[in-house]
Design a protein around this motif. Structure first.
Motif, PDB file in Angstrom:
ATOM      1  N   TRP A   1      67.046  86.563  -2.822  1.00 15.24           N
ATOM      2  CA  TRP A   1      67.408  87.468  -3.907  1.00 15.24           C
ATOM      3  C   TRP A   1      66.376  88.576  -4.069  1.00 15.24           C
ATOM      4  N   HIS A   2      65.089  88.226  -4.005  1.00 15.78           N
ATOM      5  CA  HIS A   2      64.032  89.232  -4.116  1.00 15.78           C
ATOM      6  C   HIS A   2      64.139  90.231  -2.981  1.00 15.78           C
ATOM      7  N   PHE A   3      64.471  89.735  -1.790  1.00 16.46           N
ATOM      8  CA  PHE A   3      64.612  90.634  -0.652  1.00 16.46           C
ATOM      9  C   PHE A   3      65.720  91.656  -0.916  1.00 16.46           C
ATOM     10  N   VAL A   4      66.874  91.172  -1.380  1.00 13.50           N
ATOM     11  CA  VAL A   4      67.990  92.079  -1.669  1.00 13.50           C
ATOM     12  C   VAL A   4      67.579  93.103  -2.719  1.00 13.50           C
ATOM     13  N   ASP A   5      66.755  92.686  -3.673  1.00 11.93           N
ATOM     14  CA  ASP A   5      66.230  93.599  -4.684  1.00 11.93           C
ATOM     15  C   ASP A   5      65.352  94.669  -4.024  1.00 11.93           C
ATOM     16  N   ILE A   6      64.488  94.253  -3.092  1.00 15.78           N
ATOM     17  CA  ILE A   6      63.597  95.204  -2.422  1.00 15.78           C
ATOM     18  C   ILE A   6      64.406  96.234  -1.643  1.00 15.78           C
ATOM     19  N   VAL A   7      65.479  95.796  -0.990  1.00 14.11           N
ATOM     20  CA  VAL A   7      66.321  96.751  -0.253  1.00 14.11           C
ATOM     21  C   VAL A   7      66.846  97.815  -1.213  1.00 14.11           C
ATOM     22  N   TRP A   8      67.300  97.396  -2.393  1.00 10.24           N
ATOM     23  CA  TRP A   8      67.798  98.364  -3.370  1.00 10.24           C
ATOM     24  C   TRP A   8      66.682  99.264  -3.856  1.00 10.24           C
ATOM     25  N   ILE A   9      65.464  98.732  -4.021  1.00 14.56           N
ATOM     26  CA  ILE A   9      64.317  99.527  -4.459  1.00 14.56           C
ATOM     27  C   ILE A   9      64.104 100.711  -3.531  1.00 14.56           C
ATOM     28  N   PHE A  10      64.436 100.560  -2.250  1.00 11.04           N
ATOM     29  CA  PHE A  10      64.313 101.670  -1.314  1.00 11.04           C
ATOM     30  C   PHE A  10      65.574 102.523  -1.280  1.00 11.04           C
ATOM     31  N   ILE A  11      66.737 101.888  -1.378  1.00 11.79           N
ATOM     32  CA  ILE A  11      67.988 102.648  -1.329  1.00 11.79           C
ATOM     33  C   ILE A  11      68.060 103.648  -2.470  1.00 11.79           C
ATOM     34  N   PHE A  12      67.662 103.228  -3.672  1.00  9.79           N
ATOM     35  CA  PHE A  12      67.829 104.074  -4.861  1.00  9.79           C
ATOM     36  C   PHE A  12      67.163 105.440  -4.723  1.00  9.79           C
ATOM     37  N   PRO A  13      65.834 105.508  -4.457  1.00  6.58           N
ATOM     38  CA  PRO A  13      65.256 106.853  -4.342  1.00  6.58           C
ATOM     39  C   PRO A  13      65.755 107.612  -3.112  1.00  6.58           C
ATOM     40  N   LEU A  14      66.003 106.891  -2.010  1.00  9.40           N
ATOM     41  CA  LEU A  14      66.402 107.587  -0.787  1.00  9.40           C
ATOM     42  C   LEU A  14      67.789 108.192  -0.891  1.00  9.40           C
ATOM     43  N   MET A  15      68.675 107.541  -1.647  1.00  8.81           N
ATOM     44  CA  MET A  15      70.040 108.051  -1.756  1.00  8.81           C
ATOM     45  C   MET A  15      70.232 108.911  -3.000  1.00  8.81           C
ATOM     46  N   TYR A  16      69.735 108.460  -4.124  1.00 11.49           N
ATOM     47  CA  TYR A  16      70.046 109.112  -5.393  1.00 11.49           C
ATOM     48  C   TYR A  16      69.068 110.225  -5.770  1.00 11.49           C
ATOM     49  N   LEU A  17      67.838 110.111  -5.303  1.00 12.84           N
ATOM     50  CA  LEU A  17      66.784 110.975  -5.840  1.00 12.84           C
ATOM     51  C   LEU A  17      66.143 111.854  -4.770  1.00 12.84           C
ATOM     52  N   ILE A  18      66.941 112.421  -3.895  1.00 17.02           N
ATOM     53  CA  ILE A  18      66.353 113.188  -2.795  1.00 17.02           C
ATOM     54  C   ILE A  18      65.612 114.409  -3.329  1.00 17.02           C
ATOM     55  N   ASP A  19      66.270 115.182  -4.157  1.00 17.59           N
ATOM     56  CA  ASP A  19      65.583 116.348  -4.718  1.00 17.59           C
ATOM     57  C   ASP A  19      66.369 116.824  -5.928  1.00 17.59           C
ATOM     58  N   ARG A  20      65.844 116.510  -7.082  1.00 14.66           N
ATOM     59  CA  ARG A  20      66.571 116.883  -8.288  1.00 14.66           C
ATOM     60  C   ARG A  20      65.772 117.850  -9.129  1.00 14.66           C
ATOM     61  N   THR A  21      64.904 118.604  -8.473  1.00 11.17           N
ATOM     62  CA  THR A  21      64.117 119.571  -9.241  1.00 11.17           C
ATOM     63  C   THR A  21      64.960 120.778  -9.600  1.00 11.17           C
TER      64      THR A  21
ATOM     65  N   LEU B   1      59.408 102.581 -11.882  1.00  9.13           N
ATOM     66  CA  LEU B   1      60.738 103.177 -11.831  1.00  9.13           C
ATOM     67  C   LEU B   1      60.755 104.503 -12.583  1.00  9.13           C
ATOM     68  N   VAL B   2      60.136 104.525 -13.757  1.00 12.21           N
ATOM     69  CA  VAL B   2      60.023 105.774 -14.518  1.00 12.21           C
ATOM     70  C   VAL B   2      59.302 106.820 -13.684  1.00 12.21           C
ATOM     71  N   LEU B   3      58.231 106.386 -13.008  1.00 10.28           N
ATOM     72  CA  LEU B   3      57.471 107.289 -12.144  1.00 10.28           C
ATOM     73  C   LEU B   3      58.348 107.830 -11.018  1.00 10.28           C
ATOM     74  N   THR B   4      59.175 106.930 -10.448  1.00  6.55           N
ATOM     75  CA  THR B   4      60.073 107.351  -9.366  1.00  6.55           C
ATOM     76  C   THR B   4      60.977 108.483  -9.827  1.00  6.55           C
ATOM     77  N   LEU B   5      61.533 108.325 -11.045  1.00  4.24           N
ATOM     78  CA  LEU B   5      62.423 109.350 -11.589  1.00  4.24           C
ATOM     79  C   LEU B   5      61.646 110.643 -11.821  1.00  4.24           C
ATOM     80  N   ALA B   6      60.422 110.505 -12.355  1.00  5.39           N
ATOM     81  CA  ALA B   6      59.605 111.683 -12.617  1.00  5.39           C
ATOM     82  C   ALA B   6      59.357 112.463 -11.337  1.00  5.39           C
ATOM     83  N   VAL B   7      59.018 111.748 -10.273  1.00  3.48           N
ATOM     84  CA  VAL B   7      58.731 112.402  -8.992  1.00  3.48           C
ATOM     85  C   VAL B   7      59.946 113.151  -8.490  1.00  3.48           C
ATOM     86  N   ALA B   8      61.139 112.621  -8.780  1.00  7.74           N
ATOM     87  CA  ALA B   8      62.346 113.275  -8.282  1.00  7.74           C
ATOM     88  C   ALA B   8      62.659 114.544  -9.051  1.00  7.74           C
ATOM     89  N   TYR B   9      62.338 114.550 -10.360  1.00 10.52           N
ATOM     90  CA  TYR B   9      62.741 115.676 -11.186  1.00 10.52           C
ATOM     91  C   TYR B   9      61.670 116.749 -11.337  1.00 10.52           C
TER      92      TYR B   9
END
Lengths: 98, 214
Positions: free
Chosen positions: B194-214, A22-30
């Motif tokens: 429950w693990h499956f629902v967790d995995i779905v979120w594992i993909f949602i998080f970077p795809l929605m929140y972390l597209i490009d924050r450089t 997860l930390v790595l994921t954040l790093a990759v984004a920033y």
């Protein structure tokens, strides 16, 4: 056909690995990474998912039949995404940003 | 094929067989769930491909801190439910109830934070159904992004609510000692869900929140 009792230590290690990723994921984004950010983010997410599937969901200790079911699911998903993209990726002039 | 059990069946073996069968059935269901969320992810992939700048811009309106906290909460809840399964495998009734309750609490915390995020988004006028305000030139494309955001996370939240409901039922059953180290199928199946629902979120998080924050 036995019920595998996965040691608690394994669970804890997997959990810590997930947090690290997860930390790595954040790093990759920033951090700017010359365009491979997205594919890297997806790769890291896939590794996390694989860890959850193998250890938390016990697939590492499961039957081959179970694994075939799971693999089929992802193959169907690949077909869904892949065939959809064969449409959009082959349309010229669709890539328009105002 | 008229006789199902011509020879006497070892109940232990039968229990193990049924366990594997139940697990297989749950995985079959989870495969349909992969396709359900897969359809939404496919839509996301197409529109992100078509409107990359708009998606980057829109995703900056999502709160990374809350998203990260939620991710940690869900990952921990996966650990606690795995430990619940571990507890019942060892015949530890107390541990089972404890870890089920821990998972329930974590799941509810996740939903609480999600609700807070939704509230913020609606206040900022970013809910596509009502009054949607977004600066040009990305207005309509950002609307697409937020449609996908609310649909994906909303569907995910519905799955979490159902999962928490199931966990509550299991918790009450565990207090009544309904599960033993020889028969805990429902615990295992709910954990898989429950693990499956967790995995779905594992993909949602970077795809929605972390597209490009450089």
């Amino acid at each position: 056909m036995e019920h595998p009792v996965v040691p608690v230590k394994t669970y804890i290690l997997v959990y810590l690995a997930l947090l690290l990723l997860l930390v790595l994921t954040l790093a990759v984004a920033y951090i700017e990474m010359a365009g491979i950010n997205t594919i890297l983010a997806v790769a890291i997410a896939s590794i996390k998912a694989l860890l959850v599937i193998l250890y938390f969901m016990h697939v590492r200790y499961s039957t081959m039949l179970t694994r075939v079911f799971i693999l089929s699911g992802f193959i169907w998903l690949a077909i869904l995404v892949g065939l959809t993209l064969t449409d959009y990726l082959t349309r010229a002039g669709l890539f328009i940003n105002p | 094929m008229s006789e199902t059990h011509p020879t006497p069946v070892n109940p232990e073996k039968q229990a193990r067989f049924e366990f594997e069968l139940n697990v297989l059935g749950m995985w079959l269901f989870l495969v349909t769930e992969i396709m359900l969320f897969g359809g939404l992810f496919a839509a996301y992939i197409v529109y992100r491909y078509l409107y990359p700048e708009a998606f980057i811009d829109a995703s900056h309106h999502l709160d990374v801190v809350l998203g990260t906290v939620n991710t940690v909460i869900l990952l921990t809840s996966s650990l606690t439910i795995a430990l619940a399964v571990n507890s019942v495998q060892r015949g530890n009734q107390k541990g089972l109830a404890l870890f089920l309750m821990a998972t329930i609490i974590l799941g509810t915390a996740f939903l609480g934070i999600k609700g807070l995020e939704y509230l913020h988004k609606i206040e900022e006028g970013l809910f596509p159904g009502g009054i949607f305000v977004y600066p040009a030139p990305f207005t309509q494309q950002a609307r697409l992004f937020f449609s996908l955001y609310f649909t994906l996370t909303g569907l995910h939240a519905v799955h979490m609510i159902l999962g928490i409901g199931a966990l509550v039922v299991l918790f009450v059953m565990s207090l009544r000692k309904k599960f033993t180290s020889h028969r805990y199928d429902l615990i295992e199946l709910t954990a898989l869900y429950w693990h499956f629902v967790d995995i779905v979120w594992i993909f949602i998080f970077p795809l929605m929140y972390l597209i490009d924050r450089t």
